[in-house]
Design an enzyme around this catalytic site. Structure first.
Site, PDB file in Angstrom:
ATOM      1  N   GLU A 334     -19.286  -1.954   3.724  1.00 13.81           N
ATOM      2  CA  GLU A 334     -20.002  -0.725   3.333  1.00 13.81           C
ATOM      3  C   GLU A 334     -20.967  -0.285   4.425  1.00 13.81           C
ATOM      4  OE1 GLU A 334     -18.408   0.470   1.077  1.00 13.81           O
ATOM      5  OE2 GLU A 334     -17.599  -1.332   0.136  1.00 13.81           O
ATOM      6  N   TYR A 418      -6.221   0.354   4.197  1.00 13.98           N
ATOM      7  CA  TYR A 418      -7.237  -0.555   4.731  1.00 13.98           C
ATOM      8  C   TYR A 418      -6.653  -1.490   5.787  1.00 13.98           C
ATOM      9  CZ  TYR A 418     -10.348   0.505   0.740  1.00 13.98           C
ATOM     10  OH  TYR A 418     -11.153   1.123  -0.177  1.00 13.98           O
TER      11      TYR A 418
HETATM   12  N1  BES Z   1     -15.059   3.628  -0.182  1.00 13.45           N
HETATM   13  C1  BES Z   1     -14.540   2.463  -0.808  1.00 13.45           C
HETATM   14  C2  BES Z   1     -14.451   2.561  -2.301  1.00 13.45           C
HETATM   15  C3  BES Z   1     -13.481   3.615  -2.796  1.00 13.45           C
HETATM   16  C4  BES Z   1     -12.215   3.738  -2.251  1.00 13.45           C
HETATM   17  C5  BES Z   1     -13.848   4.444  -3.829  1.00 13.45           C
HETATM   18  C6  BES Z   1     -11.335   4.718  -2.721  1.00 13.45           C
HETATM   19  C7  BES Z   1     -12.996   5.418  -4.289  1.00 13.45           C
HETATM   20  C8  BES Z   1     -11.724   5.556  -3.741  1.00 13.45           C
HETATM   21  C9  BES Z   1     -15.364   1.227  -0.434  1.00 13.45           C
HETATM   22  O1  BES Z   1     -15.864   1.266   0.843  1.00 13.45           O
HETATM   23  C10 BES Z   1     -14.444   0.048  -0.488  1.00 13.45           C
HETATM   24  O2  BES Z   1     -13.536   0.019   0.286  1.00 13.45           O
HETATM   25  N2  BES Z   1     -14.687  -0.901  -1.380  1.00 13.45           N
HETATM   26  C11 BES Z   1     -13.869  -2.104  -1.518  1.00 13.45           C
HETATM   27  C12 BES Z   1     -14.500  -3.266  -0.825  1.00 13.45           C
HETATM   28  C13 BES Z   1     -13.973  -3.513   0.532  1.00 13.45           C
HETATM   29  C14 BES Z   1     -14.577  -4.791   1.116  1.00 13.45           C
HETATM   30  C15 BES Z   1     -12.475  -3.591   0.617  1.00 13.45           C
HETATM   31  C16 BES Z   1     -13.779  -2.439  -2.986  1.00 13.45           C
HETATM   32  O3  BES Z   1     -14.330  -1.697  -3.795  1.00 13.45           O
HETATM   33  O4  BES Z   1     -13.167  -3.422  -3.322  1.00 13.45           O
HETATM   34 ZN    ZN Z   2     -14.337   1.158   2.281  1.00 10.58          ZN
END
Ligand code: BES
Ligand code: ZN
Length: 643
Positions: A334, A418
């Protein structure tokens, strides 16, 4: 005349390829350009920014916990071409009372035809005004907002509210142009009942809140306080966020700190103690942190994500609090979004990998700087596994495996957006060397700071500043294959096989009939345990599962990632003794990444699992955020109605 110049700038800035400095247009507020061109057209928004666009949002809202509504006004500053007659905003479920110009004269408006996903276009006739005031309230079931009862909090005494804007949910509480390419500055004044504290993703102007004269707003009787905030850098509107509850704060370093309910504060501060050092590592890599403070809020367990990069105030799930800092990769993630995502932002969700893939790569670099090469290599290897699972699930030729994915509405397969995204950047890094790639990335963030980005622009920038006409390098990188074609290009940088050599050896021995007592599980770290559980044979007998469970207390694991991996395996094998643990887990938190796959696994177990899923969901659903219920509703619906 001033306005005409601004309007021309609006279009010119969009057309010119060079960056535009902030602070050039529209009085003293920075205005960021909007991109034009097919690859920057956002199908998820009704806005037509080339005609009229929002540049600043001022919210004045009261939080009514009984009615579950935010109500008040949004004042929008607009830039438009001289001939513009109207502006189109995004709205979903907003109850609009009236729209006025700056002098309080009503303006004609209408809600047009929309759809269930995007909501409706809200068209306002502007005349020659460039500031409008919308009086409205959000619906009690607004997708972005979750109103928690006291029972859903740690303290059990006060209600709680939080928002989740990404990807297209903020239009359920803010009437604006809800598109990541239309950056806006904002300010807000929020009133809430005492003793609740309100926090937002911007600078806090009223640390203690200000008393509101009774009867001035909200239900009479309750003492209320007003909290004011400001974000003076233009941000994508999905990054406007709010939380309100019985909150306490603990500083962690000069620029960092954590908010959470008092009962959680000590544990949260201990877990997140390395955050200031993460900021220093991130700045050493890609340049100064440009948002002032970096605070975090650890939310109640209903929060549907692991983390959300709301500027100046990352939102986190409490399931990260493992007691041993083993899951702080999410904090690094984040934080990294403060560059990749918040500073340089995907213009459209089809290019979500520009946010998430860059951030997953950057996260790993921060983890390496703080905790060393071995841990980073292990986490990179887990990320590779995630990508392989996504490729296997979708099929290597599936359109959904492209990085630039026009079908993606902001919730694309994370193993692609990702992990394949991060592996692409790691591949470039290995080809040109770390030093060269680091200096390229640093330049990239500087050149495009506070601007939207598309895949095509990124590739253009990379060719101009890194490849620089080197034909050998160009062909070795296979850039277009990575971004526009499905599957995995042959040049992908593979993870270091040594990362999990010991775990993989142990799994092989166990799979060949070895005993659990030979497994050195107790000495393994969290990444090794996750790898272990995920690498175990997918069908195991009830006896062997029971022996593993007893040997390593897997159903009682306090680590949410390990518990999740174990429950996936155990439930897929109809291992009854894990059901109470699954029940506790699924009733205790609402993180979609855990909830959704577990329900899918249960439903996949037919006559054994479906009744369990239905029984659990009947109790759990009311505690979940709309983001999570939307996924699980689909899973259970598909199970009862296979067509
Ligand atoms: N921005 C994302 C959360 C998100 C993604 C919200 C798509 C809505 C739609 C956040 O940065 C994220 O990627 N969170 C991950 C954690 C990360 C370490 C992979 C999660 O929520 O698991
Ligand atoms: Zn993210």
């Amino acid at each position: 005349m001033h306005r005409l110049i601004a309007a021309v700038c609006l279009v010119l800035a969009a057309c010119s390829s060079g960056p535009r400095e902030l602070g050039q247009a529209s009085g003293d507020r920075p205005v960021a350009p909007v991109l034009t061109g097919d690859d920057a057209r956002d199908d998820s928004s009704f806005a037509r920014p080339e005609i009229a666009r929002v540049v600043h949002v001022a919210l004045d809202l009261d939080a009514d916990f009984e009615a579950k509504r935010l109500s008040g006004t949004a004042t929008l500053d607009i830039e438009a071409v001289a001939a513009a007659e109207e502006i189109v905003l995004d709205s979903k479920g907003l109850e609009i009372e009236g729209i006025f110009d700056a002098d309080g004269r009503p303006l004609p408006w209408s809600l047009g035809e929309g759809d269930a996903r995007r909501g409706q276009p809200l068209t306002v006739r502007l005349g020659d005004t460039r500031r409008i005031v919308i009086r409205y309230r959000s619906a009690p079931e607004a997708d972005a907002l979750q109103w928690l009862s006291p029972a859903q909090t740690a303290g059990k005494r006060h209600p709680y509210l939080f928002s989740q804007g990404q990807s297209i949910l903020n239009r359920t509480w803010i009437p604006t142009q809800d598109s990541p390419g239309i950056r806006q500055t904002w300010e807000a004044r929020i009133t809430a009942p005492e003793p609740l504290t309100v926090v937002m993703s911007g600078e806090r102007l009223t640390p203690e809140g200000e008393p509101v004269p009774s009867g001035a707003e909200g239900p009479a009787g309750a003492g209320r306080r007003a909290f004011r905030f400001r974000m003076d850098r233009p941000v994508a509107p999905y990054l406007i966020a709010i939380a309100a509850g019985d909150l306490a704060f603990r500083p962690l370093g000069p620029r960092t700190g954590v908010w959470t309910e008092p009962a959680m504060l000590e544990a949260a501060a201990r877990e997140l103690a390395d955050t200031e050092r993460m900021m220093e590592a991130a700045e050493a890599l890609y340049g100064p942190y440009r948002w002032g403070r970096y605070d975090m809020i650890v939310l109640p367990p209903a929060f549907p994500y692991g983390g959300m990069e709301n500027p100046t105030l990352t939102f986190l799930t409490p399931t990260l609090i493992a007691g041993d800092k083993s899951l702080v990769g999410t904090v690094a993630h984040e934080l990294a979004h403060s560059w990749s995502g918040n500073l340089v932002t995907n213009a459209v969700w089809a290019d979500g990998w520009l946010n998430e893939g860059f951030t997953t790569y950057f996260e790993n670099r921060i983890m390496e700087a703080l905790y060393g090469e071995e841990r980073a290599a292990q986490e990179a290897a887990l990320s590779w596994d995630e990508m392989e699972r996504a490729l296997a699930e979708l099929g290597p030729d599936a359109p959904g495996t492209r990085l630039h994915n026009p079908g993606d509405e902001g919730d694309g397969a994370s193993g692609i957006v990702y992990d394949k995204g991060a592996i692409f950047l790691r591949t470039i890094e290995r080809a040109v060397g770390r030093q060269r790639f680091d200096s390229y990335l640093r330049g990239y963030f500087d050149r495009h700071a506070f601007q939207p980005m598309t895949s095509a622009r990124f590739l253009g920038d990379l060719r101009e500043h890194l490849v620089r006409g080197d034909a050998g390098l160009e062909s070795a990188l296979a850039l277009d294959d990575w971004v526009y074609r499905p599957g995995l290009p042959a040049n992908a940088a593979r993870p270091d096989p040594a990362a999990f050599a010991e775990v993989d050896r142990a799994v092989r021995a166990y799979a060949a009939g070895g005993s659990e007592t030979d497994l050195p599980y107790a000495g393994w770290n969290t990444a090794e345990r996750i790898r272990f559980v995920n690498a175990l044979p997918r069908d195991l007998s009830i006896e062997r599962l029971g022996a593993l469970d007893r040997a390593f207390d897997l159903s009682q694991s306090g680590n949410s990632e390990v518990l999740f991996a174990w429950l996936q395996l155990a439930l897929a094998n109809r291992y009854e003794p894990a059901v109470p643990a699954a029940e506790r887990f699924l009733l205790g938190m609402g993180r979609r990444k855990f909830v959704s796959p577990l329900f899918e696994t249960l439903v996949g177990e037919g006559d054994w699992g479906r009744p369990i899923a239905e029984r659990l969901y009947a109790r759990a659903r009311k505690g979940y955020h709309p983001v999570t219920t939307a996924s699980v509703d689909r899973i259970l619906q598909a199970a009862t109605d296979p067509d």
